[in-house]
Write a protein that holds these residues in place. Structure first.
Motif, PDB file in Angstrom:
ATOM      1  N   LEU A  40      -7.080   8.026   0.684  1.00 54.04           N
ATOM      2  CA  LEU A  40      -5.643   8.038   0.927  1.00 54.04           C
ATOM      3  C   LEU A  40      -5.237   9.270   1.719  1.00 54.04           C
ATOM      4  N   TYR A  73       1.485   8.027  -4.545  1.00 52.90           N
ATOM      5  CA  TYR A  73       1.219   6.797  -3.800  1.00 52.90           C
ATOM      6  C   TYR A  73       0.824   5.680  -4.749  1.00 52.90           C
ATOM      7  N   SER A  74       0.694   4.483  -4.199  1.00 49.24           N
ATOM      8  CA  SER A  74       0.171   3.334  -4.929  1.00 49.24           C
ATOM      9  C   SER A  74      -0.419   2.357  -3.927  1.00 49.24           C
ATOM     10  N   TYR A  75      -1.505   1.694  -4.318  1.00 47.57           N
ATOM     11  CA  TYR A  75      -2.033   0.550  -3.577  1.00 47.57           C
ATOM     12  C   TYR A  75      -3.005  -0.195  -4.464  1.00 47.57           C
ATOM     13  N   VAL A  85      -6.551   0.706   1.274  1.00 51.67           N
ATOM     14  CA  VAL A  85      -5.705   1.863   1.556  1.00 51.67           C
ATOM     15  C   VAL A  85      -4.619   1.523   2.559  1.00 51.67           C
ATOM     16  N   SER A 110      -1.148   0.676   1.099  1.00 49.00           N
ATOM     17  CA  SER A 110      -0.593   1.721   0.256  1.00 49.00           C
ATOM     18  C   SER A 110       0.908   1.888   0.502  1.00 49.00           C
ATOM     19  N   TYR A 119       4.696   2.845   5.799  1.00 46.43           N
ATOM     20  CA  TYR A 119       4.023   3.048   4.514  1.00 46.43           C
ATOM     21  C   TYR A 119       4.893   3.839   3.544  1.00 46.43           C
TER      22      TYR A 119
END
Length: 244
Positions: free
Chosen positions: A16, A207-209, A213, A216, A34
């Motif tokens: 990331l 962050y998040s995913y 990546v 994300s 993003y």
């Protein structure tokens, strides 16, 4: 799928970090895609909130940069100001099926938009067709509005596609890394193409995913200056003085 081992967590955070730094250095115009709607950016003490505001700030105020950071480390949390508030969506998104269908081909502009009326056609043809529909127990649909209403009542469940039950909820993760940022800008000197200078910094990202990546979402970015000012060093100096 969440990483199951410490090494997996380290790899995820590093991926990331590399992805974000590459966007900031080479494709800054795309990094906004993003960002979450309520993203918060702390740029060395200057706080900017909102996807549009952060994107405009990066475009106008941030010169071309290079990131030189150590390996990213997962963190339990980040943020040290009252403005570092992470907002995530409360409910899963609802996706219309019309958005998922392929685009319709554009008609040829040279062709007429509406068909011409056939000569000799009369209202009796339409009435005869309606009569046959009634005899065959078919619903009579004589307008576009009625047709839309009828189709909606028959299969209303197909109009909206909700998120699948197995889609995980938003899981915000954190990473932190340390190094320095190299700033660049065109030089005013004739024999020098550009001016460079470095600034020690810590980079924190929330962050998040799910799986990739590239899927994300970034909620919080903190560029923290890693250089103590003289006022902050005063206590260190005083503690090092010999006691009388």
């Amino acid at each position: 799928m969440d990483p199951s081992t410490e090494e997996d967590k380290l790899t995820e955070a590093e991926n990331l970090k590399d992805f974000f730094c590459d966007l900031m250095e080479n494709s800054k115009q795309y990094v906004k895609y993003y960002f979450s709607d309520d993203i918060v950016l702390d740029w060395f003490g200057q706080t900017v909130k909102g996807q549009k505001n952060v994107s405009a700030f990066l475009k106008v105020n941030v010169t071309p940069v290079k990131h030189y950071f150590s390996r990213a480390l997962p963190a339990n949390s980040i943020g040290f100001r009252d403005t570092h508030v992470i907002k995530t969506p409360k409910y899963p998104r609802r996706i219309l099926r019309s958005f998922m269908s392929p685009p319709r081909p554009c008609p040829n502009k040279s062709l007429p938009r509406t068909p011409k009326k056939e000569p000799g056609a009369s209202g009796s043809v339409k009435k005869n067709q309606e009569k046959r529909d009634v005899e065959n127990h078919r619903p009579v649909v004589d307008s576009a509005m009625k047709k839309l209403k009828f189709s909606h009542n028959v299969d209303a469940s197909t109009e909206v596609l909700e998120m699948e039950n197995d889609v995980p909820e938003v899981n915000v993760k954190y990473l932190t890394t340390e190094g320095y940022v190299e700033f660049r800008r065109p030089s005013i000197k004739k024999l020098q193409a550009e001016t460079k200078w470095k600034r020690p910094a810590k980079l924190h990202i929330a962050y998040s995913y799910n799986k990739d990546v590239k899927d994300s979402t970034i909620y919080l970015i903190i560029y923290e200056g890693n250089m103590k000012c003289r006022r902050n060093l005063l206590k260190d100096f005083e503690s090092g003085e010999p006691e009388d």
